[in-house]
Design an enzyme around this catalytic site. Structure first.
Site, mmCIF file in Angstrom:
data_model
loop_
_atom_site.group_PDB
_atom_site.id
_atom_site.type_symbol
_atom_site.label_atom_id
_atom_site.label_comp_id
_atom_site.label_asym_id
_atom_site.label_seq_id
_atom_site.Cartn_x
_atom_site.Cartn_y
_atom_site.Cartn_z
ATOM 1 N N GLU A 120 59.174 73.193 44.517
ATOM 2 C CA GLU A 120 58.448 74.092 43.619
ATOM 3 C C GLU A 120 56.967 73.693 43.530
ATOM 4 O OE1 GLU A 120 60.664 73.976 39.920
ATOM 5 O OE2 GLU A 120 61.988 75.583 40.619
ATOM 6 N N GLU A 265 68.365 76.864 43.729
ATOM 7 C CA GLU A 265 68.892 76.327 42.476
ATOM 8 C C GLU A 265 69.325 77.485 41.600
ATOM 9 O OE1 GLU A 265 66.167 73.754 40.424
ATOM 10 O OE2 GLU A 265 65.612 72.650 42.241
#
Length: 479
Positions: A120, A265
């Protein structure tokens, strides 16, 4: 012979639809905890539950080697703090691939499928700190894989948070990549297209609830109870479909008509917020697995979707800057005990997953408040210290230990967490004479006072996200 052929065919079909067979289930295994289970224990737990893909957040050689010969597909991770050196120096990338990839590739070795470069890296909260290093690091790692002769089998990618794209009108068709990173994303996406790499996106319906009090709760789940969102003739009844199709629209608007998408995720926490509990986690996973079992995908991304659950186990040293729930994403507790019944196959036959086997705990000792102490003036500072250096997230409303009731029980929980996270060091159960070590389990029916694990290579990544104020708040709430 015809009868035998028919019987064999039926046997094969029965195998394919067996409720014990899980195809394509992945899980994230993070290790930001005071102690972690042995990798061999984790591997056996994955195999017992028919989970065949694992995503790691680093590439620790000692950990990765335990996946050799298991058939479990591994995604290695490169943390953001390594991007700069890998971007700057190709030799660093070559050395990384040699030490962390090719060393594991031998007959009966580790089944490495992807390398996740960064994690990220374009989060808004990072303020652009990884914009100049992510793409060069990606290129260097892929080049090193190609040079090693394995670039056709092992691909690079970068897990991105869903905040890299946005929709001003809250409809998928309005989706587009954020203006501040759009050029970076186009660069990376073209590279992925050229190298047949997938796009990894982390989607969290829970966070939409957490961040927006006006978010319709049922839209986070898959029961069809939410008011649908209408968009260009498509009716969206859940956030997952709408979010992933927002990504599809964002890709289309930069010229990417087709690209493999993997959900890096997805999950639901069980503590740390009013909407983070076992009941809602089970509801979310039941709906998610049933959806995945249909292999229908989303309206704009039909078919099978690869995904990695977040997360395998709780991690008691994750930063709680986003919220207390960050330490409670596990489907399993820190020690591999399942939290709730679930059916990974999506057939609705919920049962508790198979727990970790052979978990070794430290001595059956707990650190508790010494009830003989009458002067409580030292409590605030010591309680604050225990919470800041340990983990008191389960004490806060509305988590599992919030109803301990007495002040002494709350202090004991905080002291014990610190004591266990310090590997039961005798000096860690002093607190200026306020604490003592006992052999009697202090747990209640609702609140677990955990025991430390025997952990080879115990690592201490102490996060400082909890302030001393956390402990004082707990105390003040009880007085």
């Amino acid at each position: 012979m015809d009868i035998i052929r028919v019987l064999l065919t039926w046997a094969f079909l029965a195998f394919l639809i067996s409720p014990n067979l899980v195809q394509g289930i992945g899980v994230n295994w993070g290790t930001q905890a005071s102690q972690n289970m042995q990798p061999s224990t984790i591997v056996q737990m994955l195999k017992d539950n028919k989970i065949d893909q694992v995503k790691l957040f680093d590439s620790d050689h000692w950990t990765v080697k335990f996946f050799a010969g298991t058939g479990i597909e591994v995604m290695l991770g490169i943390p953001n703090n390594q991007l700069a050196k890998l971007a700057k120096d190709y030799d660093e990338a070559k050395d990384w691939v040699k030490e962390n990839v090719t060393k594991h590739l031998y007959d009966g070795g580790v089944k490495i499928k992807y390398v996740a470069v960064g994690n990220e890296p374009f989060l808004k909260s990072y303020n652009g700190s990884n914009l100049k290093t992510t793409f060069p690091a990606l290129k260097n790692i892929q080049k090193a894989l190609d040079e090693a002769g394995i670039g056709d089998k092992i691909k690079v990618t970068t897990p991105q948070n869903a905040d890299v794209y946005e929709s001003g009108s809250n409809t998928p068709s309005a989706g587009n990549f954020r203006s501040d990173i759009k050029e970076n994303m186009i660069q990376i996406l073209k590279f992925f297209k050229e190298n047949n790499s997938p796009f990894l996106v982390n989607i969290y319906p829970f966070l939409s609830l957490y961040q927006n009090p006006d978010f319709p709760m049922e839209f986070a789940f898959f029961d069809g109870g939410a008011k649908p969102v209408q968009d260009k003739g498509i009716s969206y009844s859940n956030m997952f479909d709408a979010n992933l199709d927002t990504l599809v629209w964002s890709l289309r608007k930069v010229g990417i008509q087709k690209m493999k998408i993997i959900v890096g995720e997805i999950g639901w926490p069980t503590e740390g917020h009013i909407k983070a509990n076992v009941k809602l986690a089970q509801k979310f996973y039941d709906g998610f697995f049933k959806k995945m079992a249909t292999n229908k995908g989303t309206p704009l991304y039909p078919g099978d979707i690869d995904y990695y659950l977040f997360s395998l186990t709780d991690e008691n040293q994750k930063s709680i800057a986003p919220g207390d729930f960050e330490r409670h994403w596990g489907v399993f507790r820190y020690d591999g005990q399942p939290k709730f019944p679930v059916d990974f196959t999506g057939k609705g036959h919920d049962k508790f997953p198979i727990a970790a086997k052979g978990v070794k705990y430290m001595d059956k000792e707990w650190c508790v408040f010494n009830s003989n102490v009458k002067n409580l003036t030292l409590v605030p500072d010591n309680l604050g210290y225990a919470c800041s250096m340990g983990d008191c997230t389960s004490l806060n409303y509305p988590s599992s230990c919030n109803k301990l009731g007495s002040l002494q029980a709350n202090i004991s929980y905080a002291f014990n967490m610190y004591f266990q996270m310090q590997n039961q060091d005798v000096e860690a159960c002093n607190f200026q004479g306020l604490a003592k070590i006992v052999k009697t389990n202090a747990s209640t029916s609702e609140c677990l006072f955990p025991l430390a694990l025997e952990s080879a290579g115990t690592r201490l990544w102490m996060q400082t996200g909890t302030s001393i104020l956390a402990g004082l708040l707990v105390l003040l709430a009880l007085l």
